[in-house]
Design a protein around this motif. Structure first.
Motif, short mmCIF file in Angstrom:
data_model
loop_
_atom_site.label_atom_id
_atom_site.label_comp_id
_atom_site.label_asym_id
_atom_site.label_seq_id
_atom_site.Cartn_x
_atom_site.Cartn_y
_atom_site.Cartn_z
N LEU A 139 0.84 -1.20 0.00
CA LEU A 139 0.00 0.00 0.00
C LEU A 139 0.87 1.25 0.00
CD1 LEU A 139 -2.78 1.40 0.27
CD2 LEU A 139 -2.54 1.16 2.76
N ILE A 140 0.67 2.09 -1.00
CA ILE A 140 1.36 3.37 -1.08
C ILE A 140 0.34 4.46 -0.82
CG2 ILE A 140 2.74 4.90 -2.55
CD1 ILE A 140 4.10 2.25 -1.91
N ARG A 141 0.67 5.36 0.07
CA ARG A 141 -0.24 6.48 0.36
C ARG A 141 0.45 7.79 -0.02
NH1 ARG A 141 -4.91 5.07 2.53
NH2 ARG A 141 -5.14 3.32 4.00
N PRO A 142 0.41 8.13 -1.31
CA PRO A 142 1.06 9.36 -1.77
C PRO A 142 0.18 10.58 -1.53
CG PRO A 142 0.02 8.29 -3.61
CD PRO A 142 -0.24 7.42 -2.41
N THR A 143 0.79 11.75 -1.47
CA THR A 143 0.03 13.01 -1.37
C THR A 143 0.11 13.69 -2.72
OG1 THR A 143 2.02 14.09 -0.53
CG2 THR A 143 0.43 13.27 1.10
N LEU A 144 -0.49 13.04 -3.72
CA LEU A 144 -0.41 13.51 -5.10
C LEU A 144 -1.76 13.43 -5.78
CD1 LEU A 144 2.81 11.64 -6.29
CD2 LEU A 144 2.63 14.09 -5.88
N SER A 145 -1.92 14.23 -6.83
CA SER A 145 -3.11 14.13 -7.67
C SER A 145 -3.00 12.87 -8.52
CB SER A 145 -3.24 15.35 -8.56
OG SER A 145 -2.10 15.47 -9.39
N ILE A 146 -4.12 12.43 -9.07
CA ILE A 146 -4.14 11.19 -9.85
C ILE A 146 -3.20 11.27 -11.04
CG2 ILE A 146 -5.59 9.72 -11.30
CD1 ILE A 146 -7.89 10.26 -9.41
N ASP A 147 -3.15 12.44 -11.72
CA ASP A 147 -2.33 12.54 -12.91
C ASP A 147 -0.83 12.39 -12.61
OD1 ASP A 147 -2.49 15.05 -11.58
OD2 ASP A 147 -1.65 16.04 -13.33
N LYS A 148 -0.41 12.78 -11.41
CA LYS A 148 1.00 12.63 -11.04
C LYS A 148 1.28 11.25 -10.44
CE LYS A 148 2.13 17.51 -10.29
NZ LYS A 148 0.87 18.06 -10.80
N ALA A 149 0.28 10.67 -9.81
CA ALA A 149 0.48 9.37 -9.15
C ALA A 149 0.64 8.23 -10.14
CB ALA A 149 -0.70 9.08 -8.22
N VAL A 150 0.30 8.45 -11.41
CA VAL A 150 0.45 7.38 -12.40
C VAL A 150 1.91 6.96 -12.57
CG1 VAL A 150 -1.62 8.00 -13.69
CG2 VAL A 150 0.57 9.02 -14.33
N MET A 151 2.83 7.81 -12.13
CA MET A 151 4.25 7.47 -12.25
C MET A 151 4.65 6.31 -11.35
SD MET A 151 5.29 9.25 -14.68
CE MET A 151 7.00 8.75 -14.58
N ILE A 152 3.74 5.86 -10.49
CA ILE A 152 4.04 4.70 -9.66
C ILE A 152 4.21 3.46 -10.55
CG2 ILE A 152 1.65 3.97 -9.29
CD1 ILE A 152 4.48 3.93 -6.66
N THR A 153 3.60 3.47 -11.74
CA THR A 153 3.68 2.31 -12.62
C THR A 153 5.10 2.04 -13.11
OG1 THR A 153 1.37 2.55 -13.30
CG2 THR A 153 2.78 1.27 -14.75
N PRO A 154 5.78 3.00 -13.77
CA PRO A 154 7.18 2.72 -14.14
C PRO A 154 8.09 2.60 -12.92
CG PRO A 154 6.61 5.00 -14.65
CD PRO A 154 5.33 4.29 -14.31
#
Length: 325
Positions: A139-154
């Motif tokens: 579980l990752i709990r980032p403080t980011l908007s969805i558009d920036k959080a997509v970088m979790i994939t790479p």
């Protein structure tokens, strides 16, 4: 922590080193009889622990039982207190972590299983998860908007790649978006599931599921997967499963601290085998093909598409890589 777990934790932290029964008893504040009882229980569960009169107890380097204590011993100090759970079998570690997240589980919570009955892959697909693999969700709990959080994939692909190369030294490579291949076969699959927080217009958490075919017999892969999937090892694997899981979790948590820092994309590009390759893909259900020219810092492929003047920016989906002639 009960005595059995405490003894195991101490033996894992001092793996391949002998500790006397008295040393262990003093460290844990228990009797030597309690230590002996704990060791016997661990041996019965498959832990390779030697016991000699003059040297004491030693968890040998050949011991490879996946456990909370084994993973925790391999984690760096900054992550020693992560919420961890290990299961022999489960429906899906993604489901397990999703339920934990809904109950307020903290950042870094991880569930590990040695088998999944209904593993979850990308794009809603099932993920074949037989025994011999390592399956874990974090579980990752980032403080980011969805558009920036997509970088979790790479970032997740980089984490898995680094763990395998650092711990096992195997020649693996990344297939866009976040699969890991070795010898032309997929050996690691990764899925990322975001949990939206409508109230703040962002996300409350991301579940990163990683499935590693560690020592899986080819016959255990179902259906047409047998022709695509592979395993890191076949029958003669090193006793490094706890270390591998710990390394993957550590790399993922380190990279997820600041997903807006995209320096890890240089690592991704270096180890991604689709750059320069001809690929097939679909746009609005129409078959397309082209040459991958580069990968931008947002993780999108930049493709010189056949019959199209403008470069195609492909940010999601599936691609098939044509064999090089």
């Amino acid at each position: 922590m009960d005595t059995r777990s405490a003894v195991l934790q101490l033996l894992e932290e001092n793996k391949s080193m002998a500790l006397s029964g008295q040393q262990i008893a003093d460290r844990l504040g228990v009797t030597r009889a309690a230590v002996w009882k704990a060791v016997k229980s661990l041996q019965e569960d498959g832990y390779s622990i030697t016991a000699t009169t003059n040297k004491g107890y030693m968890l040998t380097g050949a011991s490879d039982v996946v456990s909370v204590e084994g993973i925790r011993a391999a984690l760096p100090d900054r992550y020693k207190n992560l919420a961890l759970e290990v299961k022999q079998s489960t429906v899906s570690t993604n489901i397990d972590v999703g339920a934990a997240a809904a109950s307020g589980a903290p950042h870094g919570t991880t569930v590990v299983a040695l088998e999944q009955k209904s593993g979850q892959g990308r794009l809603g697909k099932s993920f074949c998860s037989p025994k011999g693999g390592l399956y874990f969700s974090t579980l990752i709990r980032p403080t980011l908007s969805i558009d920036k959080a997509v970088m979790i994939t790479p970032a997740a692909a980089v984490a898995a790649h680094k763990a395998i190369t650092d711990i096992l030294g195997l020649p693996v490579s990344i297939k866009w978006v976040n699969d890991i291949y070795m010898n032309g076969r997929k050996v690691v699959g990764i899925s990322t599931q975001a949990q939206a927080d409508i109230a703040v217009g962002g996300i409350s958490g991301i579940i990163v599921g990683t499935g590693i075919n560690y020592n899986t017999a080819q016959s255990d892969f179902s259906g047409d997967i047998q022709n695509k999937a592979g395993s890191l090892y076949y029958g003669d694997a090193p006793a490094k499963r706890n270390e591998l899981i710990a390394a993957a979790i550590t790399a993922l948590l380190d990279l997820s601290k600041d997903l807006t820092d995209k320096s890890y994309m240089d690592y991704y590009r270096k180890h991604c085998f689709v750059l320069g390759a001809r690929v097939d893909y679909e746009i609005d259900r129409e078959a397309k093909s082209g040459i991958v020219e580069e990968l931008d810092d947002n993780g999108a492929l930049i493709i010189a598409e056949d019959g199209r003047k403008e470069k195609r920016h492909l940010s999601c989906g599936e691609i098939s890589v044509r064999p090089r002639s």
